[in-house]
Design a protein around this motif. Structure first.
Motif, PDB file in Angstrom:
ATOM      1  N   GLY A   1      17.914  16.216  -6.339  1.00 48.98           N
ATOM      2  CA  GLY A   1      17.616  15.706  -5.011  1.00 48.98           C
ATOM      3  C   GLY A   1      17.287  16.778  -3.997  1.00 48.98           C
ATOM      4  O   GLY A   1      16.845  16.478  -2.882  1.00 48.98           O
ATOM      5  N   GLY A   2      17.479  18.024  -4.363  1.00 45.43           N
ATOM      6  CA  GLY A   2      17.234  19.129  -3.455  1.00 45.43           C
ATOM      7  C   GLY A   2      15.776  19.548  -3.415  1.00 45.43           C
ATOM      8  O   GLY A   2      14.904  18.926  -4.043  1.00 45.43           O
ATOM      9  N   SER A   3      15.531  20.628  -2.677  1.00 42.48           N
ATOM     10  CA  SER A   3      14.170  21.113  -2.466  1.00 42.48           C
ATOM     11  C   SER A   3      14.099  22.621  -2.705  1.00 42.48           C
ATOM     12  O   SER A   3      15.084  23.342  -2.541  1.00 42.48           O
ATOM     13  CB  SER A   3      13.713  20.817  -1.040  1.00 42.48           C
ATOM     14  OG  SER A   3      13.710  19.433  -0.778  1.00 42.48           O
ATOM     15  N   LEU A   4      12.907  23.059  -3.080  1.00 43.86           N
ATOM     16  CA  LEU A   4      12.588  24.479  -3.209  1.00 43.86           C
ATOM     17  C   LEU A   4      11.130  24.664  -2.835  1.00 43.86           C
ATOM     18  O   LEU A   4      10.317  23.746  -3.010  1.00 43.86           O
ATOM     19  CB  LEU A   4      12.783  24.977  -4.648  1.00 43.86           C
ATOM     20  CG  LEU A   4      14.152  25.413  -5.130  1.00 43.86           C
ATOM     21  CD1 LEU A   4      14.077  25.797  -6.601  1.00 43.86           C
ATOM     22  CD2 LEU A   4      14.701  26.562  -4.309  1.00 43.86           C
ATOM     23  N   ARG A   5      10.801  25.859  -2.344  1.00 44.41           N
ATOM     24  CA  ARG A   5       9.406  26.186  -2.103  1.00 44.41           C
ATOM     25  C   ARG A   5       9.054  27.442  -2.890  1.00 44.41           C
ATOM     26  O   ARG A   5       9.675  28.492  -2.703  1.00 44.41           O
ATOM     27  CB  ARG A   5       9.117  26.416  -0.626  1.00 44.41           C
ATOM     28  CG  ARG A   5       7.611  26.553  -0.361  1.00 44.41           C
ATOM     29  CD  ARG A   5       7.283  26.739   1.103  1.00 44.41           C
ATOM     30  NE  ARG A   5       7.528  28.094   1.563  1.00 44.41           N
ATOM     31  CZ  ARG A   5       6.990  28.611   2.651  1.00 44.41           C
ATOM     32  NH1 ARG A   5       6.167  27.885   3.393  1.00 44.41           N
ATOM     33  NH2 ARG A   5       7.286  29.845   3.017  1.00 44.41           N
TER      34      ARG A   5
ATOM     35  N   PRO B   1      16.489  16.887 -12.763  1.00 46.74           N
ATOM     36  CA  PRO B   1      16.790  17.818 -13.862  1.00 46.74           C
ATOM     37  C   PRO B   1      15.592  18.060 -14.773  1.00 46.74           C
ATOM     38  O   PRO B   1      15.428  19.176 -15.282  1.00 46.74           O
ATOM     39  CB  PRO B   1      17.926  17.107 -14.599  1.00 46.74           C
ATOM     40  CG  PRO B   1      18.621  16.317 -13.539  1.00 46.74           C
ATOM     41  CD  PRO B   1      17.510  15.839 -12.642  1.00 46.74           C
ATOM     42  N   GLU B   2      14.748  17.072 -14.944  1.00 48.47           N
ATOM     43  CA  GLU B   2      13.580  17.247 -15.809  1.00 48.47           C
ATOM     44  C   GLU B   2      12.497  18.135 -15.196  1.00 48.47           C
ATOM     45  O   GLU B   2      11.516  18.452 -15.866  1.00 48.47           O
ATOM     46  CB  GLU B   2      12.976  15.895 -16.206  1.00 48.47           C
ATOM     47  CG  GLU B   2      12.684  14.965 -15.055  1.00 48.47           C
ATOM     48  CD  GLU B   2      13.813  13.959 -14.821  1.00 48.47           C
ATOM     49  OE1 GLU B   2      14.996  14.362 -14.889  1.00 48.47           O
ATOM     50  OE2 GLU B   2      13.491  12.791 -14.552  1.00 48.47           O
ATOM     51  N   ASP B   3      12.683  18.539 -13.942  1.00 51.11           N
ATOM     52  CA  ASP B   3      11.768  19.509 -13.333  1.00 51.11           C
ATOM     53  C   ASP B   3      12.150  20.943 -13.696  1.00 51.11           C
ATOM     54  O   ASP B   3      11.425  21.882 -13.357  1.00 51.11           O
ATOM     55  CB  ASP B   3      11.770  19.370 -11.805  1.00 51.11           C
ATOM     56  CG  ASP B   3      11.204  18.043 -11.337  1.00 51.11           C
ATOM     57  OD1 ASP B   3      11.793  17.456 -10.411  1.00 51.11           O
ATOM     58  OD2 ASP B   3      10.174  17.613 -11.897  1.00 51.11           O
TER      59      ASP B   3
ATOM     60  N   THR C   1      15.738  25.799 -11.828  1.00 52.23           N
ATOM     61  CA  THR C   1      16.766  25.055 -12.555  1.00 52.23           C
ATOM     62  C   THR C   1      17.348  23.990 -11.631  1.00 52.23           C
ATOM     63  O   THR C   1      17.830  24.310 -10.538  1.00 52.23           O
ATOM     64  CB  THR C   1      17.883  25.988 -13.043  1.00 52.23           C
ATOM     65  OG1 THR C   1      17.328  27.012 -13.875  1.00 52.23           O
ATOM     66  CG2 THR C   1      18.935  25.213 -13.832  1.00 52.23           C
ATOM     67  N   VAL C   2      17.273  22.750 -12.073  1.00 49.13           N
ATOM     68  CA  VAL C   2      17.805  21.631 -11.294  1.00 49.13           C
ATOM     69  C   VAL C   2      19.029  21.106 -12.034  1.00 49.13           C
ATOM     70  O   VAL C   2      18.920  20.509 -13.107  1.00 49.13           O
ATOM     71  CB  VAL C   2      16.767  20.521 -11.108  1.00 49.13           C
ATOM     72  CG1 VAL C   2      17.328  19.423 -10.199  1.00 49.13           C
ATOM     73  CG2 VAL C   2      15.471  21.085 -10.537  1.00 49.13           C
ATOM     74  N   SER C   3      20.190  21.346 -11.460  1.00 47.93           N
ATOM     75  CA  SER C   3      21.430  20.975 -12.131  1.00 47.93           C
ATOM     76  C   SER C   3      22.558  20.846 -11.122  1.00 47.93           C
ATOM     77  O   SER C   3      22.586  21.558 -10.115  1.00 47.93           O
ATOM     78  CB  SER C   3      21.789  22.044 -13.172  1.00 47.93           C
ATOM     79  OG  SER C   3      23.048  21.778 -13.759  1.00 47.93           O
ATOM     80  N   SER C   4      23.478  19.953 -11.411  1.00 50.97           N
ATOM     81  CA  SER C   4      24.655  19.820 -10.552  1.00 50.97           C
ATOM     82  C   SER C   4      25.799  20.680 -11.086  1.00 50.97           C
ATOM     83  O   SER C   4      26.881  20.697 -10.491  1.00 50.97           O
ATOM     84  CB  SER C   4      25.079  18.358 -10.475  1.00 50.97           C
ATOM     85  OG  SER C   4      25.296  17.828 -11.769  1.00 50.97           O
TER      86      SER C   4
END
Length: 123
Positions: free
Chosen positions: A15-19, A87-89, A120-123
């Motif tokens: 749910g977060g963001s990165l640039r 997470p799949e991103d 890395t997209v992870s909690s």
């Protein structure tokens, strides 16, 4: 030869963001198309987004509405704003560019690549 340096990856919660940023060592108008690709270990590289020199943009269906490509021509930099991350991103993201005409259908159509930045997209 123009080089691409990408940066901005990191660890983010779902749910977060990165640039991500891609700085070219010369004018970005050297290229007809610039964009972003990503690769998960064990899988083929995937085209994520492409921008033409005229500013037209295409996205892969899985990121439409969540990712946005933009550029700052004064800084010779292209960006990938990623929101609502999943997470799949998770992948290594590469800045890509090509001089040949026509949209790329495959990542192999692109012959200029950044070094890659891990997302890395992870909690």
């Amino acid at each position: 030869q123009v080089q691409l340096v990408d940066s901005g990856g990191g660890l983010v919660q779902p749910g977060g963001s990165l640039r991500l940023s891609c700085a070219a060592s010369g004018s970005i108008f050297t290229f007809n198309y610039m964009g972003w690709a990503r690769q998960v270990p064990g899988k083929e590289r995937e085209l994520v987004a492409e921008m033409s020199s005229g500013g037209y943009i295409k996205y892969v269906d899985s990121v439409k509405g969540r990712f946005t490509v933009s550029r700052d021509i004064t800084k010779n930099t292209v960006y990938l704003q990623m929101s609502s991350l999943k997470p799949e991103d998770t992948a290594v993201y590469y800045c890509i560019a090509k001089r040949t005409p026509g949209w790329g259908r495959f990542t192999r159509d692109y012959d200029y690549w950044g070094q890659g930045t891990q997302v890395t997209v992870s909690s």
